[in-house]
Design an enzyme around this catalytic site. Structure first.
Site, mmCIF file in Angstrom:
data_model
loop_
_atom_site.group_PDB
_atom_site.id
_atom_site.type_symbol
_atom_site.label_atom_id
_atom_site.label_comp_id
_atom_site.label_asym_id
_atom_site.label_seq_id
_atom_site.Cartn_x
_atom_site.Cartn_y
_atom_site.Cartn_z
ATOM 1 N N SER A 106 0.882 -1.365 -0.036
ATOM 2 C CA SER A 106 -0.118 -0.023 -0.128
ATOM 3 C C SER A 106 0.946 1.037 0.047
ATOM 4 O O SER A 106 0.259 2.324 -0.407
ATOM 5 C CB SER A 106 -1.052 -0.150 1.092
ATOM 6 O OG SER A 106 -0.188 -0.183 2.506
ATOM 7 N N ASP A 143 -3.871 5.713 11.955
ATOM 8 C CA ASP A 143 -2.973 5.139 10.941
ATOM 9 C C ASP A 143 -1.782 6.071 11.093
ATOM 10 O O ASP A 143 -1.784 7.153 10.267
ATOM 11 C CB ASP A 143 -3.770 5.149 9.527
ATOM 12 C CG ASP A 143 -2.911 4.667 8.608
ATOM 13 O OD1 ASP A 143 -1.844 4.496 8.591
ATOM 14 O OD2 ASP A 143 -3.371 4.703 7.286
ATOM 15 N N HIS A 191 0.605 4.987 6.926
ATOM 16 C CA HIS A 191 0.567 5.299 5.535
ATOM 17 C C HIS A 191 0.718 7.125 5.809
ATOM 18 O O HIS A 191 1.025 7.304 6.842
ATOM 19 C CB HIS A 191 -0.833 5.099 4.790
ATOM 20 C CG HIS A 191 -1.143 3.612 5.015
ATOM 21 N ND1 HIS A 191 -1.787 2.705 5.632
ATOM 22 C CD2 HIS A 191 -0.450 2.647 3.647
ATOM 23 C CE1 HIS A 191 -1.637 1.685 5.360
ATOM 24 N NE2 HIS A 191 -0.975 1.610 4.270
#
Length: 368
Positions: free
Chosen positions: A124, A345, A348
């Protein structure tokens, strides 16, 4: 194929011990070393200066695009759309210590790469970087015709007027992950999927984060190496084995006269504030970069492993050594402002944001 209850062979334990005994910090601060054959394979800096050593500076001209005008950002990275209230994290530009990076020019990129295919290969974080590049280019040609195709594990964006295609091939490990009778097997010495990467003009690889996942988010049941199955293995040893297999693939199948190869280095996480001197904090509510002269957490061991792997390369691969500059950006994660990543998160990155700098470095290296 045999089973083993061992985590890994004893010889590899010896190697791993030796690896950890390397002087990682001194290596981390000397990434522009170029000696003999290694210099042809580890192009970590331009000939004039090290692009990866510098600081983050405020720039009124940033961000490089408007997130509300880019049609390619997934909810996971679209922090402004999902309520992030502060803006300062958008305004930082990476400034190397002894030179300047060129400004990204999407029209120049399209003209120079006319008719070419660029593929991001990885997890990702590769998606993060692929969407960033798409937005950077689109901001220069907002009315250009494009075709976007998505299917399981593969996406393709073509700017029709220029014949430039940005592809994304999703693979967490680069090596193969196969479903077999015993379950899901991570094959540390196999890259059959590499046939999908051939024929590209540019390849940008990335792999690290999934190697450490355990329990319900671990996507495999066994590891296989040399015909033997292992229920588990020291993850850093496994990473070294997997990346060594990737290096062998590059040596065997890449033609440098037709394909340029990049490896985007270890992207850091910011879940543990002890890494930057705030033990009780994470990336949540961070609004500014870390401003110390040296990041207290030091280099991740995966960075050291990649150094070892790159010595096995016989073909030119440009290492985008983004780890150190990214460690400073504890403020640049989605944290709670992600559209489809519940919780906090700190892995990311928001778009616009840090991956845009990765792509400026990629742009600089590609055309230097």
């Amino acid at each position: 194929m045999g089973f083993s209850s061992q985590e890994n062979p004893s010889s590899l334990y010896f190697f791993f011990f030796f690896l950890l005994c390397l002087t990682t910090v001194s290596a981390y601060t000397n990434t522009s070393i170029s000696n003999g054959e290694e210099g042809g394979r580890r192009e970590l800096a331009s000939w004039r200066c090290n692009w990866f050593k510098g600081s983050w500076v405020y720039d009124v001209k940033y961000p490089l695009y408007d997130p509300y005008k880019c049609p390619f950002i997934d909810p996971q990275f679209n922090c402004k759309k999902y309520g992030r209230p502060d803006n300062l994290y958008l305004k930082y530009r990476w400034q190397p210590s002894s030179c300047s990076l060129p400004r990204f020019n999407g029209l120049y990129f399209l003209r120079k790469m006319r008719g070419k295919k660029i593929m991001f290969v990885g997890d990702s974080l590769s998606t993060n970087m692929w969407q960033s590049l798409a937005c950077l280019i689109h901001s220069w040609v907002p009315n250009a015709r494009y075709t976007l195709l998505r299917q399981k594990g593969l996406a393709s964006l073509t700017f029709e007027d220029y014949g430039v295609t940005l592809k994304l091939y999703r693979t967490q490990f680069l090596v193969d992950l196969d479903s077999e009778n015993v379950g899901r097997v991570l094959k540390l010495d196999s890259i059959k999927q590499g046939k999908m990467w051939r024929g590209m003009d540019v390849l940008i690889f990335n792999s690290w984060h999934w190697w450490t996942h355990i329990d319900h988010i671990q996507p495999w049941d066994y590891m296989e190496d040399g015909g033997r199955l292992y229920k588990d293995m020291n993850r850093l040893v496994a990473y070294y084995k997997g990346m060594t297999t990737w290096a062998r693939w590059v040596n065997a199948f890449v033609n440098p006269s037709k394909t340029k190869v990049f490896f985007n280095g270890v992207s850091p996480v910011h879940y543990d504030g002890r890494d930057w001197g705030e033990p009780l904090k994470s990336c949540k509510s961070q609004t500014q970069p870390f401003y110390g002269r040296k990041y207290p957490g030091g280099p991740p061991v995966a960075w050291v492993i990649l150094n070892k792997v790159f010595r096995r390369l016989k073909k030119p691969v440009y290492w985008l050594d983004i780890t150190g500059l990214s460690q400073l950006r504890k403020d640049a994660h989605p944290s709670a402002y992600s559209g489809n990543h519940p919780g906090n998160d700190c892995s990311h990155w928001c778009l616009p944001g840090l991956p845009d700098t990765w792509n400026v470095l990629f742009y600089s290296a590609l055309f230097s």
